[in-house]
Design a protein around this motif. Sequence first.
Motif, PDB file in Angstrom:
ATOM      1  N   UNK A 157       9.089   8.426  39.350  1.00 56.14           N
ATOM      2  CA  UNK A 157       9.387   7.014  39.133  1.00 56.14           C
ATOM      3  C   UNK A 157       8.233   6.128  39.625  1.00 56.14           C
ATOM      4  N   UNK A 191       2.394  -2.572  33.375  1.00 56.95           N
ATOM      5  CA  UNK A 191       2.660  -1.939  34.681  1.00 56.95           C
ATOM      6  C   UNK A 191       1.363  -1.689  35.428  1.00 56.95           C
ATOM      7  N   UNK A 243       5.083   6.942  39.896  1.00 60.15           N
ATOM      8  CA  UNK A 243       3.953   7.071  38.982  1.00 60.15           C
ATOM      9  C   UNK A 243       4.174   6.226  37.731  1.00 60.15           C
ATOM     10  N   UNK A 244       5.401   6.279  37.191  1.00 58.58           N
ATOM     11  CA  UNK A 244       5.710   5.476  36.002  1.00 58.58           C
ATOM     12  C   UNK A 244       5.588   3.985  36.310  1.00 58.58           C
ATOM     13  N   UNK A 245       6.075   3.583  37.485  1.00 58.19           N
ATOM     14  CA  UNK A 245       6.032   2.167  37.858  1.00 58.19           C
ATOM     15  C   UNK A 245       4.596   1.661  37.946  1.00 58.19           C
ATOM     16  N   UNK A 248       2.309   2.632  35.994  1.00 50.33           N
ATOM     17  CA  UNK A 248       1.710   2.645  34.663  1.00 50.33           C
ATOM     18  C   UNK A 248       1.233   4.002  34.195  1.00 50.33           C
ATOM     19  N   UNK A 249       1.778   5.083  34.744  1.00 50.48           N
ATOM     20  CA  UNK A 249       1.372   6.407  34.288  1.00 50.48           C
ATOM     21  C   UNK A 249       2.026   6.718  32.938  1.00 50.48           C
ATOM     22  N   UNK A 269      -4.043   5.060  43.819  1.00 48.32           N
ATOM     23  CA  UNK A 269      -3.321   5.755  42.743  1.00 48.32           C
ATOM     24  C   UNK A 269      -3.213   4.926  41.459  1.00 48.32           C
TER      25      UNK A 269
END
Lengths: 402, 278
Positions: B184, A103, B186-188, B190-191, A128
């Motif tokens: 979502x 990702x 942030x997860x997308x 790569x968090x 980010x």
Amino acid sequence: MDKIIIQNLYKIFGPDPDKAIKALQNGDTKQDIHEKTGMTVGVDNANFTIQEGEIFVVMGLSGSGKSTLVRMLNRLIEPSSGKILINGQDITRMTHDNLVQFRLKNMSMVFQSFALMPHLTVLENAAFGLALAGESKGKREERARDALSQVGLQGWEGHYPKQLSGGMQQRVGLARGLAVDPDIILMDEAFSALDPLIRTEMQDELLTLQENSDRTIVFISHDLDEALRIGDRIAIMEGGRVVQVGTPEEILQNPADDYVRAFFRGVDPTNVISAGEIVTNTHPTIVKTRKGGIRATLELLNAKDFNHGYVLNSRHQFLGIVSVDSLQQAVEDNRTGEPIDTCFLPDVHTAMTHDNMQDILPEVASRPWPVPVVDENNIFRGVVSKNRFLKTLHKSEKHLPV
Amino acid sequence: MFEEKLIPLERWITTFVEWLVDNHREFFQLIKWPVEQTLSGFDTGLNAIPPVIVILFLAICAWRFSGWGLAVFTLVAMTFIGFLGFWEDTMTTLAMVLASVLFCTIVGVPFGIATGRNDRFEKILRPFLDAMQTTPSFVYLVPIVMLFSVGNVAGVLATIIFAMPPIIRLTSLGIRQVHPELVEAALAFGATRTQVLLKVQIPLALPTILAGLNQTIMMALAMVVIASLIGAGGLGSPVILGLNTLDIGLAVVAGLSIVLLAMVLDRITQSMAGKKYE
């Protein structure tokens, strides 16, 4: 090259996905399963391939499973069963750590609601993904600035998302997606929240950004015009199933079922079907020789009962049109020894293969001869006659009851 | 029908608490120790610092987080309390409030985050929070005295229990209020779960967490005064004394000092929480 290969992909929301999948394979419908077990079918046996560098649009009404489908590509939603091969690697089997790396580096996402961090500036938002990857401050800001300038937001770095209009916020969303330089961008109804004018502007910008890039874009949309405008290929989903995959023209000309047909109801086919797709090669072509040929050409046209002939050079590039009348005139004037160019009709315009029917309509309608169609190298590809034009319209209308 | 008492619950509880006192004294002393150290540190410190410095510090905080109006109010209110003759009691109360709030935060914020991210944990914790908030505050005092004896430390321990729920609840609320699509997103990108917490959920929940902190401070101040019933010092003791000797003047003046201190603390922490992203 195949970038993403999706094989037998299912998503069932509920406690026992395997049972629901079995029921689906035995022919139960989504409704049957929901009534019997209370489980919801998100995606039902999706199979298709996305090519590297294309804009692939997944289209369907809300509840058709398109958002679920795209979220399985980066496993924001875990697939229940099936394979997703990206660059040859099955991401459904990736470990969590590998998935996070994937990702971070390979895939970014743009959201309908923009999903910008309200506590970060435009620059920090654009950076980010790089910040998550642990990129140094200098480097990530440089790349974020670069991404922001690609979407035309220089000078806004220090602002907060709330201070920007919707269109500009989505530019930041797009810059955030571009900054990590992924090979795949998932766009979930990315332009749906924007007003129509800005939406078109953003679509054009996306096409421009994509022009010199081999990035693959998977674009979710419920808007048919958008799909036709930006999609190299389109997948149409209904009730969790992918009912058809193809280029806009293919789908428009041969809709797989009534659902697809209904979807395309009201679409003007002349905006979608291109000249190159409806050319015919029935009309006689004459290759120009150094001398004469006027009489022979006249013979040919008379024998085949055609009024017009298309003159090409030896490399099949289009030169001009002759008619029975213009050739007859030359014979009467005793000019048969002269080059055939002297018999060319005036005011002949060619159409390009990628022009759509709308573009060539005036020429087809106003000329007595079928309009010659050439490609970008002026190579003759065929003609579009009035008859052919009307037949295409008629056929599409049968498919598309307006 | 209820002539006969069938469930002697109070006897069971008494037995249970007595058993705790007899057999687990070390454990309760262990809990008591850090609170005792922290409290005495604050108390000694605040009373050692010249009042002028304390007043100026509070006024500067007020100016920094809110503006001139609040700074002037703080300055006047605190000086007024000093001239009423309650400076030492006020500093003791402030020390008790600070110590209670410190422990409430250390324990409450992690609990709040956990309940904010986990539905099951929230379900388990909720009845405990309800009990902590609704049990009349006097009820705490008896077992507290039995387990920790009387005095400032026991008062602070009672206060910690009473004042903890708001910061847990509002931290949880703050975490839950973060838009799911931001998580979502942030997860997308790569968090990890920790990155989602530190870079998205906590920063966005911060105003709500600070509102919880404000509530906790207010409740701590209220409880610290009641804790004078079990021998805790500070502004509560003159109130109790005034009550017992029917000295209306003393009780009212001490009460006025509590109100002024409460207003100063409330306004300062409220303006801290009020800072929003433009």
